[in-house]
Design a protein around this motif. Structure first.
Motif, PDB file in Angstrom:
ATOM      1  N   GLU A  19       0.833  -1.205   0.000  1.00 61.76           N
ATOM      2  CA  GLU A  19       0.000   0.000   0.000  1.00 61.76           C
ATOM      3  C   GLU A  19       0.868   1.256   0.000  1.00 61.76           C
ATOM      4  O   GLU A  19       0.604   2.203  -0.743  1.00 61.76           O
ATOM      5  CB  GLU A  19      -0.945   0.025   1.198  1.00 61.76           C
ATOM      6  N   VAL A  22       2.111   2.665  -3.266  1.00 64.91           N
ATOM      7  CA  VAL A  22       1.236   3.527  -4.065  1.00 64.91           C
ATOM      8  C   VAL A  22       1.744   4.973  -4.029  1.00 64.91           C
ATOM      9  O   VAL A  22       1.620   5.710  -5.009  1.00 64.91           O
ATOM     10  CB  VAL A  22      -0.231   3.439  -3.560  1.00 64.91           C
ATOM     11  N   LEU A  23       2.362   5.372  -2.920  1.00 68.35           N
ATOM     12  CA  LEU A  23       2.862   6.743  -2.787  1.00 68.35           C
ATOM     13  C   LEU A  23       3.947   7.056  -3.815  1.00 68.35           C
ATOM     14  O   LEU A  23       4.148   8.221  -4.158  1.00 68.35           O
ATOM     15  CB  LEU A  23       3.394   6.985  -1.371  1.00 68.35           C
ATOM     16  N   SER A  76       1.140   9.589   4.550  1.00 66.46           N
ATOM     17  CA  SER A  76       0.901   8.180   4.222  1.00 66.46           C
ATOM     18  C   SER A  76      -0.577   7.874   3.991  1.00 66.46           C
ATOM     19  O   SER A  76      -0.910   6.915   3.289  1.00 66.46           O
ATOM     20  CB  SER A  76       1.465   7.269   5.317  1.00 66.46           C
ATOM     21  N   THR A  79      -2.599   7.261   0.310  1.00 69.77           N
ATOM     22  CA  THR A  79      -2.888   6.030  -0.447  1.00 69.77           C
ATOM     23  C   THR A  79      -4.393   5.786  -0.487  1.00 69.77           C
ATOM     24  O   THR A  79      -4.893   5.158  -1.414  1.00 69.77           O
ATOM     25  CB  THR A  79      -2.221   4.791   0.183  1.00 69.77           C
ATOM     26  N   ARG A  80      -5.107   6.288   0.517  1.00 67.89           N
ATOM     27  CA  ARG A  80      -6.555   6.073   0.621  1.00 67.89           C
ATOM     28  C   ARG A  80      -7.372   7.264   0.113  1.00 67.89           C
ATOM     29  O   ARG A  80      -8.460   7.085  -0.407  1.00 67.89           O
ATOM     30  CB  ARG A  80      -6.948   5.794   2.080  1.00 67.89           C
ATOM     31  N   THR A  82      -5.914  10.055  -1.720  1.00 63.15           N
ATOM     32  CA  THR A  82      -5.131  10.723  -2.755  1.00 63.15           C
ATOM     33  C   THR A  82      -4.580  12.056  -2.263  1.00 63.15           C
ATOM     34  O   THR A  82      -4.831  12.463  -1.125  1.00 63.15           O
ATOM     35  CB  THR A  82      -5.911  10.935  -4.079  1.00 63.15           C
ATOM     36  N   GLN A 105      -5.451   1.949   8.084  1.00 67.90           N
ATOM     37  CA  GLN A 105      -4.347   1.405   7.288  1.00 67.90           C
ATOM     38  C   GLN A 105      -3.531   0.393   8.084  1.00 67.90           C
ATOM     39  O   GLN A 105      -3.102  -0.624   7.552  1.00 67.90           O
ATOM     40  CB  GLN A 105      -3.405   2.530   6.845  1.00 67.90           C
TER      41      GLN A 105
END
Length: 195
Positions: A19, A22-23, A76, A79-80, A82, A105
């Protein structure tokens, strides 16, 4: 095969690491508004925030490692949710604060790992420790530096990022760095290399 996990703690960390990956692909979207076609990723931003936070903390008498750690985790949650530009926030109802998102998360991480991440985000958001203030200033300073770099690359409409970032800086050393950056050149480091 994925359902047959024999080590749920390790699987939780592996999934969380995916996850966080994604960053690396998630771009800082506000820069698109001024014509930057390929802005830096959230991960790239967070790395420089962590680096700058350590330097500010060292000069402010705070713990550089802790400030860097807070800076590392400060975005962080994106990721959820944007990376939303500031111009969008007036139109969107926030469905969760950063602490809530981070708890969600980290919910499948082993206890110690979950605690270290959630505690870092809670501390950063509370802005009650010198390290959290250094990390927040590093976030502002990184945005200011990035705006100066984009302006040097020909993007003209970045002044509001420069102004709002400079106005948000609270620690004395970060303010000095911001003022030096504003008065200097984005390539001064290059001129000093090897001297």
């Amino acid at each position: 095969m994925a359902d047959d996990v024999t080590d749920p703690a390790a699987a939780g960390v592996a999934n969380f690491a995916h996850e966080m990956g994604v960053l690396k692909r998630l771009r800082r979207s506000g820069w698109w508004q001024v014509g930057v076609r390929d802005p830096e990723s959230v991960a790239e931003h967070s790395l420089r925030v962590a680096q700058i936070a350590a330097l500010i903390a060292a000069e402010e008498g705070a713990d550089p490692a802790r400030a860097a750690y807070l800076g590392l985790w400060h975005d962080s949650q994106e990721t959820r949710i944007t990376d939303l530009p500031h111009s969008s926030r007036a139109y969107l109802a926030r469905t969760g604060d950063n602490e809530t998102i981070t708890r969600d998360q980290a919910s499948h991480l082993p206890d110690a790992a979950a605690k270290t991440v959630t505690d870092a985000v809670i501390e950063y958001e509370a802005q009650a420790t010198p390290e959290s203030r250094c990390a927040k200033d590093a976030d502002k300073l990184e945005c200011l530096l990035q705006a100066l770099e984009y302006r040097a690359a020909g993007h003209q409409h970045v002044q509001k990022w420069i102004d709002s970032s400079r106005a948000g800086i609270r620690t004395a050393f970060a303010a000095r760095v911001a003022d030096a950056a504003l008065a200097g050149s984005t390539m001064a480091w290059h001129d000093q290399a090897g001297s």
